[in-house]
Write a protein that holds these residues in place. Structure first.
Motif, PDB file in Angstrom:
ATOM      1  N   GLY A  69       0.810  -1.214   0.000  1.00  0.00           N
ATOM      2  CA  GLY A  69       0.000   0.000   0.000  1.00  0.00           C
ATOM      3  C   GLY A  69       0.840   1.259   0.000  1.00  0.00           C
ATOM      4  O   GLY A  69       0.591   2.194  -0.763  1.00  0.00           O
ATOM      5  N   LEU A  70       1.858   1.294   0.875  1.00  0.00           N
ATOM      6  CA  LEU A  70       2.737   2.464   0.939  1.00  0.00           C
ATOM      7  C   LEU A  70       3.476   2.643  -0.386  1.00  0.00           C
ATOM      8  O   LEU A  70       3.611   3.770  -0.885  1.00  0.00           O
ATOM      9  N   PHE A  71       3.935   1.543  -0.966  1.00  0.00           N
ATOM     10  CA  PHE A  71       4.641   1.644  -2.249  1.00  0.00           C
ATOM     11  C   PHE A  71       3.711   2.174  -3.337  1.00  0.00           C
ATOM     12  O   PHE A  71       4.107   3.020  -4.135  1.00  0.00           O
ATOM     13  N   GLU A  72       2.467   1.695  -3.345  1.00  0.00           N
ATOM     14  CA  GLU A  72       1.487   2.148  -4.348  1.00  0.00           C
ATOM     15  C   GLU A  72       1.284   3.661  -4.275  1.00  0.00           C
ATOM     16  O   GLU A  72       1.249   4.350  -5.300  1.00  0.00           O
ATOM     17  N   VAL A  73       1.172   4.177  -3.054  1.00  0.00           N
ATOM     18  CA  VAL A  73       0.958   5.618  -2.873  1.00  0.00           C
ATOM     19  C   VAL A  73       2.206   6.406  -3.290  1.00  0.00           C
ATOM     20  O   VAL A  73       2.103   7.437  -3.974  1.00  0.00           O
ATOM     21  N   LEU A  74       3.378   5.930  -2.910  1.00  0.00           N
ATOM     22  CA  LEU A  74       4.619   6.618  -3.297  1.00  0.00           C
ATOM     23  C   LEU A  74       4.802   6.602  -4.814  1.00  0.00           C
ATOM     24  O   LEU A  74       5.232   7.597  -5.404  1.00  0.00           O
ATOM     25  N   GLN A  75       4.453   5.503  -5.446  1.00  0.00           N
ATOM     26  CA  GLN A  75       4.584   5.386  -6.899  1.00  0.00           C
ATOM     27  C   GLN A  75       3.646   6.376  -7.601  1.00  0.00           C
ATOM     28  O   GLN A  75       4.037   7.061  -8.548  1.00  0.00           O
ATOM     29  N   LEU A  76       2.396   6.463  -7.124  1.00  0.00           N
ATOM     30  CA  LEU A  76       1.440   7.417  -7.694  1.00  0.00           C
ATOM     31  C   LEU A  76       1.931   8.848  -7.464  1.00  0.00           C
ATOM     32  O   LEU A  76       1.877   9.693  -8.371  1.00  0.00           O
ATOM     33  N   ALA A  77       2.441   9.128  -6.255  1.00  0.00           N
ATOM     34  CA  ALA A  77       2.949  10.464  -5.932  1.00  0.00           C
ATOM     35  C   ALA A  77       4.086  10.856  -6.871  1.00  0.00           C
ATOM     36  O   ALA A  77       4.118  11.978  -7.400  1.00  0.00           O
ATOM     37  N   GLN A  78       5.018   9.933  -7.109  1.00  0.00           N
ATOM     38  CA  GLN A  78       6.151  10.221  -7.997  1.00  0.00           C
ATOM     39  C   GLN A  78       5.674  10.477  -9.420  1.00  0.00           C
ATOM     40  O   GLN A  78       6.211  11.342 -10.120  1.00  0.00           O
ATOM     41  N   SER A  79       4.676   9.731  -9.854  1.00  0.00           N
ATOM     42  CA  SER A  79       4.121   9.920 -11.194  1.00  0.00           C
ATOM     43  C   SER A  79       3.513  11.317 -11.349  1.00  0.00           C
ATOM     44  O   SER A  79       3.731  12.009 -12.357  1.00  0.00           O
ATOM     45  N   ILE A  80       2.763  11.759 -10.333  1.00  0.00           N
ATOM     46  CA  ILE A  80       2.163  13.101 -10.372  1.00  0.00           C
ATOM     47  C   ILE A  80       3.262  14.163 -10.303  1.00  0.00           C
ATOM     48  O   ILE A  80       3.190  15.192 -10.990  1.00  0.00           O
ATOM     49  N   SER A  81       4.301  13.922  -9.501  1.00  0.00           N
ATOM     50  CA  SER A  81       5.413  14.871  -9.393  1.00  0.00           C
ATOM     51  C   SER A  81       6.083  15.080 -10.745  1.00  0.00           C
ATOM     52  O   SER A  81       6.349  16.215 -11.159  1.00  0.00           O
ATOM     53  N   GLU A  82       6.368  13.979 -11.431  1.00  0.00           N
ATOM     54  CA  GLU A  82       7.028  14.070 -12.736  1.00  0.00           C
ATOM     55  C   GLU A  82       6.149  14.785 -13.745  1.00  0.00           C
ATOM     56  O   GLU A  82       6.602  15.646 -14.502  1.00  0.00           O
ATOM     57  N   SER A  83       4.858  14.435 -13.745  1.00  0.00           N
ATOM     58  CA  SER A  83       3.930  15.023 -14.713  1.00  0.00           C
ATOM     59  C   SER A  83       3.730  16.521 -14.484  1.00  0.00           C
ATOM     60  O   SER A  83       3.527  17.283 -15.432  1.00  0.00           O
ATOM     61  N   THR A  84       3.779  16.956 -13.211  1.00  0.00           N
ATOM     62  CA  THR A  84       3.536  18.375 -12.878  1.00  0.00           C
ATOM     63  C   THR A  84       4.834  19.147 -12.672  1.00  0.00           C
ATOM     64  O   THR A  84       4.807  20.282 -12.199  1.00  0.00           O
ATOM     65  N   GLN A  85       5.966  18.528 -13.014  1.00  0.00           N
ATOM     66  CA  GLN A  85       7.286  19.165 -12.887  1.00  0.00           C
ATOM     67  C   GLN A  85       7.532  19.679 -11.470  1.00  0.00           C
ATOM     68  O   GLN A  85       8.043  20.777 -11.256  1.00  0.00           O
TER      69      GLN A  85
END
Length: 312
Positions: A69-85
């Motif tokens: 669960g924690l990994f899933e949230v961190l992975q989604l967070a990183q994806s949004i970070s990259e997409s939003t610069q």
């Protein structure tokens, strides 16, 4: 209509569902509670021995296998970070704490620029390494991860997962205003939700939307802030400046298939502001509703994808 409610994540939760079995409350209620306890134990910065707190307490270079669960949230967070610069960045924790919006408690004075610069040395999503094969998370520097802008949405998704596992086809789950809905109410209509007007004098409705198969999250600066010398400091921080946002965007509501994604995106759009955030939402076909402060009062702006959810 059946329902259960309680306290979690420093706020409250409510789950409503349609069922012909009133006894289902007795066994579904504890399972919902159990799933929320698990999310808190993994992702809270307020629980000293949570999985995330233990990661934050470790020094630079630390790496460890984390729960799925924690990994899933961190992975989604990183994806949004990259997409939003970098408009969204869960490593912003040192700045959140410095400005008094974390578990260390409130401050009454804005920090000095030197303190902000020092905290920013420990911020940067690029310095958090994820290995999907092993669920390993490593920090290159002494990072402090704060999931408060996405964990509540994930908690909503976990409640939804419990309902679906129980075979419930129509439900509305909510934690502190973040929601996810599926199916129809007993009267055959969709779930109608009020979007609050961003005023700090009370609670007023700005718009009503009808949800179907979607998560919804709102980010705004009108509830959590402090004032000093007539200046208002919002709890929403721009990771790139290390300071609270200063633009005219009062709140953003995002609709997305999962509430975790809606939660993270709402924060990112709030950081970007009404112009850049709106353009990002349009370019990425996000259903988003912006309420902007102006001299004449609040101005609404919505993406084409959002319009289909407006209630007549």
């Amino acid at each position: 209509m059946l329902s259960v409610s309680g306290a979690t994540m420093g706020t409250t939760y409510t789950v409503k569902w349609v069922s012909s079995e009133p006894d289902s409350v007795a066994h579904i209620g504890p399972r919902l509670e159990q799933s929320l306890l698990a999310v808190n134990q993994a992702m809270s910065t307020y629980i000293e021995d949570s999985e995330l707190s233990r990661f934050n307490q470790a020094g630079a270079g630390f790496g460890t296998e984390v729960s799925a669960g924690l990994f899933e949230v961190l992975q989604l967070a990183q994806s949004i970070s990259e997409s939003t610069q970098g408009a969204f960045d869960v490593t912003v924790g040192p700045l959140v704490n410095l400005w008094g919006f974390g578990p260390d408690g409130r401050v009454t004075h804005a920090p000095e620029q030197a303190q902000i610069d020092a905290a920013r040395q420990r911020v940067g999503y690029q310095r958090l390494q994820l290995e999907a094969q092993t669920l390993r998370v490593t920090k290159e520097v002494d990072l402090y991860v704060d999931l408060s802008a996405i964990a509540k949405g994930y908690g909503v998704d976990e409640l939804a997962r419990v309902m679906e596992h129980e075979g419930i086809e129509s439900y509305l789950v909510e934690i502190g205003g973040e929601l996810r809905a599926r199916g129809l109410k007993p009267d055959g209509n969709g779930w109608r939700i009020a979007i609050e007007s961003p005023v700090d004098t009370g609670r007023e409705v700005q718009r009503v939307i009808t949800l179907h198969e979607t998560g919804v999250a709102t980010s705004g600066d009108y509830r959590n802030y402090f004032q000093e010398g007539g200046v208002r400091f919002s709890h929403t921080l721009d990771p790139l400046t290390g300071r609270p946002i200063r633009h005219q965007l009062a709140s953003v509501t995002v609709l997305s298939p999962t509430c975790a994604e809606a939660d993270g995106l709402a924060t990112a759009l709030t950081v970007m502001g009404d112009e850049r955030g709106y353009q990002y939402a349009v370019d990425n076909q996000i259903a988003a509703f912006f309420i902007i402060k102006s001299e004449a009062g609040f101005v609404e702006r919505m993406t084409p994808q959002f319009e289909q959810y407006l209630s007549n």
